[in-house]
Design a protein around this motif. Structure first.
Motif, short mmCIF file in Angstrom:
data_model
loop_
_atom_site.label_atom_id
_atom_site.label_comp_id
_atom_site.label_asym_id
_atom_site.label_seq_id
_atom_site.Cartn_x
_atom_site.Cartn_y
_atom_site.Cartn_z
N ALA A 1 0.73 -1.09 0.02
CA ALA A 1 -0.09 0.05 0.05
C ALA A 1 0.97 1.34 -0.02
O ALA A 1 1.61 1.54 0.70
N THR B 1 -3.44 7.13 -3.14
CA THR B 1 -3.15 5.89 -2.59
C THR B 1 -3.29 4.97 -3.75
O THR B 1 -4.47 4.71 -4.45
N ALA C 1 -1.05 4.68 8.28
CA ALA C 1 -2.15 3.75 7.77
C ALA C 1 -3.46 4.39 7.45
O ALA C 1 -4.16 4.20 6.47
N CYS D 1 -3.09 6.95 4.60
CA CYS D 1 -3.07 6.13 3.52
C CYS D 1 -4.49 5.71 2.98
O CYS D 1 -4.78 6.11 1.65
N ASP D 2 -5.40 5.23 3.79
CA ASP D 2 -6.62 4.76 3.61
C ASP D 2 -7.47 6.18 3.26
O ASP D 2 -8.21 6.27 2.11
N ILE E 1 3.33 -1.45 5.93
CA ILE E 1 1.95 -2.58 6.06
C ILE E 1 1.79 -3.04 4.51
O ILE E 1 2.62 -2.47 3.60
N TYR F 1 -1.54 -4.36 1.63
CA TYR F 1 -3.04 -4.43 1.47
C TYR F 1 -3.32 -5.74 0.87
O TYR F 1 -2.80 -5.98 0.01
N TYR G 1 -6.09 -3.72 5.22
CA TYR G 1 -4.52 -3.45 5.51
C TYR G 1 -4.16 -4.43 6.53
O TYR G 1 -4.90 -4.63 7.41
#
Length: 215
Positions: free
Chosen positions: A17, A34, A78, A81-82, A164, A166, A171
């Motif tokens: 990710a 992203t 995280a 990112c989302d 991390i 995906y 995640y």
């Protein structure tokens, strides 16, 4: 064992990710997209690819500027990112909303994300129109890393960054290390430790027992 046959679909998981930063040269503003479809495609020269839907706000920015930065994502990033994946740069200043810092390097005009442990600066070489996505093939022109993760020997400890992955809409933090590249064919070291003997006296007179000990 039995298996079910499914229709064609993207099931190559997990994938990295990553947060792609780009720079709108006309508007003089940055954006973050992203991307899950990203990967290494060549080692010499170092090249990567990202695939972006043409309708995404960042698509035209990357196509016109001819450059972008791949910012690796750790557990601390995280949420950002989302969020950057479900909100559009048409409506939000993503750096501002996510309290991220634009890192200006000498490599290119496009800023990196300072909070990311690894930033990969890329120049677009070719755009392949594939269907739902356009794939940007790009050459890596430089990398910056967070010196917080340099070990005592002066080596960058990528495993310590907490990256991390995906996988099918979710995640995950990476798990424990299972081995290094080539571990399956590496010869096992022989145990050359010599046995030592410690003398123990039994209750019977003049009887000695030798007990094995390790070096």
């Amino acid at each position: 064992m039995s298996k079910e046959l499914w229709k064609p679909g993207n099931m190559l998981y997990p994938v990295p990710a990553v947060m792609i930063s780009c720079w709108d040269k006309k508007e003089k503003k940055s954006n973050i997209i992203t991307v899950a479809w990203a990967g290494t495609i060549c080692s010499d020269p170092a090249m990567v690819s990202i695939s972006v839907r043409p309708e995404r706000y960042s698509h035209d920015i990357i196509e016109k500027s001819g450059e972008f930065v791949v910012n690796l994502v750790n557990t601390g990033l995280a949420k950002a990112c989302d969020w950057c994946g479900v909100r559009s740069g048409r409506d939000y200043d993503k750096f501002k909303e996510m309290k991220l810092t634009e890192y200006k390097s000498e490599i290119m005009e496009t800023p990196a994300i300072e909070e990311s442990p690894v930033n990969i600066y890329c120049k677009v070489k070719k755009v392949e129109k594939l269907g739902s996505h356009d794939m940007f093939l790009a050459e890596v022109v430089g990398v910056t890393v967070d010196d917080e993760y340099m070990d005592e020997k002066g080596r960058f400890d990528l495993a310590a960054t907490g990256l991390i992955a995906y996988s099918h809409g979710e995640y995950f933090s990476l798990g424990k290390k299972l081995g290094k590249f080539g571990f399956s064919v590496k010869k096992q070291k022989k145990n050359n430790k010599k046995k030592k003997y410690k003398l123990q006296f039994s209750p019977k007179p003049n009887e000695v027992i030798k007990r094995d000990t390790e070096d």
